[in-house]
Design a protein around this motif. Structure first.
Motif, PDB file in Angstrom:
ATOM      1  N   ALA A   1      39.116  51.193  24.462  1.00  0.00           N
ATOM      2  CA  ALA A   1      38.329  49.991  24.912  1.00  0.00           C
ATOM      3  C   ALA A   1      38.924  49.526  26.520  1.00  0.00           C
ATOM      4  O   ALA A   1      39.687  49.738  26.990  1.00  0.00           O
ATOM      5  CB  ALA A   1      38.367  49.261  24.057  1.00  0.00           C
ATOM      6  N   CYS A   2      37.696  48.602  26.840  1.00  0.00           N
ATOM      7  CA  CYS A   2      37.952  48.163  28.366  1.00  0.00           C
ATOM      8  C   CYS A   2      38.054  46.728  27.955  1.00  0.00           C
ATOM      9  O   CYS A   2      37.514  46.108  27.218  1.00  0.00           O
ATOM     10  CB  CYS A   2      36.747  48.354  29.200  1.00  0.00           C
ATOM     11  N   THR A   3      38.741  46.157  29.058  1.00  0.00           N
ATOM     12  CA  THR A   3      38.680  44.763  29.324  1.00  0.00           C
ATOM     13  C   THR A   3      37.881  44.749  30.681  1.00  0.00           C
ATOM     14  O   THR A   3      37.559  45.899  31.207  1.00  0.00           O
ATOM     15  CB  THR A   3      39.972  43.983  29.564  1.00  0.00           C
ATOM     16  N   GLY A   4      37.780  43.593  31.118  1.00  0.00           N
ATOM     17  CA  GLY A   4      36.915  43.593  32.601  1.00  0.00           C
ATOM     18  C   GLY A   4      35.584  43.424  32.229  1.00  0.00           C
ATOM     19  O   GLY A   4      35.052  43.406  31.262  1.00  0.00           O
ATOM     20  N   PHE A   5      34.610  43.740  33.402  1.00  0.00           N
ATOM     21  CA  PHE A   5      33.306  43.403  33.230  1.00  0.00           C
ATOM     22  C   PHE A   5      32.451  44.775  33.872  1.00  0.00           C
ATOM     23  O   PHE A   5      33.086  45.200  34.943  1.00  0.00           O
ATOM     24  CB  PHE A   5      32.777  42.129  34.089  1.00  0.00           C
ATOM     25  N   VAL A   6      31.371  45.094  33.479  1.00  0.00           N
ATOM     26  CA  VAL A   6      30.474  45.855  34.391  1.00  0.00           C
ATOM     27  C   VAL A   6      30.302  45.465  35.686  1.00  0.00           C
ATOM     28  O   VAL A   6      30.314  46.554  36.624  1.00  0.00           O
ATOM     29  CB  VAL A   6      29.255  46.269  33.473  1.00  0.00           C
ATOM     30  N   GLY A   7      29.903  44.181  35.874  1.00  0.00           N
ATOM     31  CA  GLY A   7      29.722  43.679  37.216  1.00  0.00           C
ATOM     32  C   GLY A   7      29.656  42.218  37.032  1.00  0.00           C
ATOM     33  O   GLY A   7      29.666  41.739  35.957  1.00  0.00           O
ATOM     34  N   GLY A   8      29.916  41.600  38.067  1.00  0.00           N
ATOM     35  CA  GLY A   8      29.756  40.111  37.938  1.00  0.00           C
ATOM     36  C   GLY A   8      28.093  39.662  37.519  1.00  0.00           C
ATOM     37  O   GLY A   8      28.133  38.741  37.087  1.00  0.00           O
ATOM     38  N   ASP A   9      27.155  40.479  37.837  1.00  0.00           N
ATOM     39  CA  ASP A   9      25.910  40.168  37.373  1.00  0.00           C
ATOM     40  C   ASP A   9      25.515  40.163  36.030  1.00  0.00           C
ATOM     41  O   ASP A   9      24.580  40.035  35.276  1.00  0.00           O
ATOM     42  CB  ASP A   9      25.024  40.909  38.321  1.00  0.00           C
ATOM     43  N   THR A  10      26.769  41.031  35.122  1.00  0.00           N
ATOM     44  CA  THR A  10      26.411  41.077  33.788  1.00  0.00           C
ATOM     45  C   THR A  10      27.290  40.159  32.840  1.00  0.00           C
ATOM     46  O   THR A  10      27.527  40.168  31.915  1.00  0.00           O
ATOM     47  CB  THR A  10      26.881  42.550  33.100  1.00  0.00           C
ATOM     48  N   ALA A  11      28.177  39.478  33.787  1.00  0.00           N
ATOM     49  CA  ALA A  11      29.068  38.419  33.145  1.00  0.00           C
ATOM     50  C   ALA A  11      28.316  36.965  32.792  1.00  0.00           C
ATOM     51  O   ALA A  11      27.383  36.707  33.558  1.00  0.00           O
ATOM     52  CB  ALA A  11      30.222  37.921  34.187  1.00  0.00           C
ATOM     53  N   LEU A  12      28.433  36.402  31.676  1.00  0.00           N
ATOM     54  CA  LEU A  12      27.971  35.223  31.235  1.00  0.00           C
ATOM     55  C   LEU A  12      28.214  34.054  32.294  1.00  0.00           C
ATOM     56  O   LEU A  12      29.248  34.298  33.044  1.00  0.00           O
ATOM     57  CB  LEU A  12      28.524  34.766  29.887  1.00  0.00           C
ATOM     58  N   PRO A  13      27.503  33.189  32.655  1.00  0.00           N
ATOM     59  CA  PRO A  13      27.517  32.160  33.396  1.00  0.00           C
ATOM     60  C   PRO A  13      29.130  31.425  33.368  1.00  0.00           C
ATOM     61  O   PRO A  13      29.545  30.761  34.247  1.00  0.00           O
ATOM     62  CB  PRO A  13      26.522  31.044  33.217  1.00  0.00           C
ATOM     63  N   PHE A  14      29.364  31.439  32.164  1.00  0.00           N
ATOM     64  CA  PHE A  14      31.009  30.709  31.757  1.00  0.00           C
ATOM     65  C   PHE A  14      31.814  31.399  33.026  1.00  0.00           C
ATOM     66  O   PHE A  14      32.873  30.742  33.432  1.00  0.00           O
ATOM     67  CB  PHE A  14      31.223  31.006  30.405  1.00  0.00           C
ATOM     68  N   PHE A  15      31.915  32.605  33.263  1.00  0.00           N
ATOM     69  CA  PHE A  15      32.646  33.274  34.140  1.00  0.00           C
ATOM     70  C   PHE A  15      32.386  33.272  35.917  1.00  0.00           C
ATOM     71  O   PHE A  15      33.148  33.454  36.641  1.00  0.00           O
ATOM     72  CB  PHE A  15      32.860  34.607  33.945  1.00  0.00           C
TER      73      PHE A  15
END
Ligand SMILES: [Zn+2]
Length: 321
Positions: free
Chosen positions: A92-106
């Motif tokens: 499994a991964c930590t991290g994000f597919v991209g900034g644009d798929t991260a919730l506004p929280f981040f």
């Protein structure tokens, strides 16, 4: 001893076997759990995923890297049960597919906060499940240039990679100059980074794959199977032979200089897409049904195939500290 984090615990890299380096158990945008059109019960997701993983195992696949990351449907408890049921190692991964798929929280998260989050998921575990991430996902948002949040995520990933030894896997390899500058500033060797999606139909002609490889980066031809020949091809599809020829040149099979030791391949398929219909007729098993026969027909030998699917992934996934 060499060690790779799977969702059922660390294993020696020698036990990974044949690896699909960039896949998805299920990928969806944040909020897909509330979708009323494509939503599926847990049982439906299970029923469409287990046969694909079982077939993968039967065909010789042993390790499945889920490149989904935070906010896009990652569910490590579920992955643990799938792995136990099918015998496929799941990373499994930590991290994000991209900034644009991260919730506004981040959106305003600092590099320090993000790095701490990634390190925690690798060293301690994800949520309460105890499963540890084995890879850090980062990516370039839509538009083709790294956003400020993308850059903070890349920098945090570099710091977490240095602290934990986990490798970094990227969604898209466009705007690589910015990415490489960040990794170099942080002191992360580029052989700890897999620059992904160099082969997709939208970005391949804007992606400097051989230049990145010359800098020392690993390169992912990881959208195999998204072909214009499909019945209903997605916008990132590409003619099958075109992608294959690109790959054969890159590994040096049809070119004077190649980068076989830095090449990885995968299908980026979804076992059970979340909140969208997915791409019909495309699964991780494309690797066995189409890609391996295509490579063999082009004269690629078994030692080269083992390099791409066994040795290179094992080197990349091994925790370096
Ligand atoms: Zn992906």
């Amino acid at each position: 001893m060499s060690r790779v984090n799977t969702v059922l615990g660390p294993i020696p890299a020698e036990e990974l076997g044949f690896v699909a380096i960039h896949e998805h158990i299920g990928y969806g945008m944040p909020g897909s759990e509330l979708d009323s059109t494509w939503w599926k019960t847990p049982q439906e997701r299970y029923d469409e995923t287990v046969p694909k993983l079982r077939e993968f195992r039967e065909l010789g696949g042993q390790t499945f890297v889920d490149a989904t990351g935070i906010c896009n449907g990652r569910d490590v408890d579920y992955y643990r049960s799938l792995s136990a049921k099918t015998g496929v190692h799941i990373v499994a991964c930590t991290g994000f597919v991209g900034g644009d798929t991260a919730l506004p929280f981040f959106a305003t998260a600092s590099v320090e906060y993000l790095a701490q989050q990634f390190e925690h998921e690798i060293a301690v575990g994800i949520g309460g499940a105890g499963a540890k991430a084995g890879v850090i996902k980062v990516g370039v948002s839509r538009g083709g240039r790294m956003t400020d949040l993308d850059k903070r995520i890349y920098r945090a990933a570099a710091r977490a990679a240095l602290a934990t030894g986990a490798p970094v896997l990227t969604h898209l390899a466009i705007d690589a100059e910015n990415a490489i500058a960040i990794f170099e500033e942080e002191g992360l060797p580029l052989d700890r980074v897999l620059f992904g999606h160099v082969d997709d139909g939208v970005n391949f002609d804007k992606t400097r794959d051989t230049w990145i490889a010359e800098q020392g980066g690993r390169i992912g031809f990881d959208t195999f199977g998204y072909e214009t020949e499909l019945l209903d091809p997605p916008f990132w599809a590409r003619p099958r032979q075109d992608r294959l020829d690109h790959f054969l040149r890159f590994i040096g099979h049809t070119a004077e200089r190649g980068f076989l030791d830095q090449a990885l391949a995968s299908a980026d398929a979804n076992c059970s897409p979340l909140g969208w219909p997915g791409v019909k007729g495309h699964t991780v098993n494309y690797l066995f049904h189409q890609l391996l026969p295509d490579l063999r027909a082009a004269g690629v030998d078994e030692a080269t195939i083992e390099r791409i699917f066994v040795t290179n992934p094992a080197e990349f996934l091994t925790l370096s500290v």
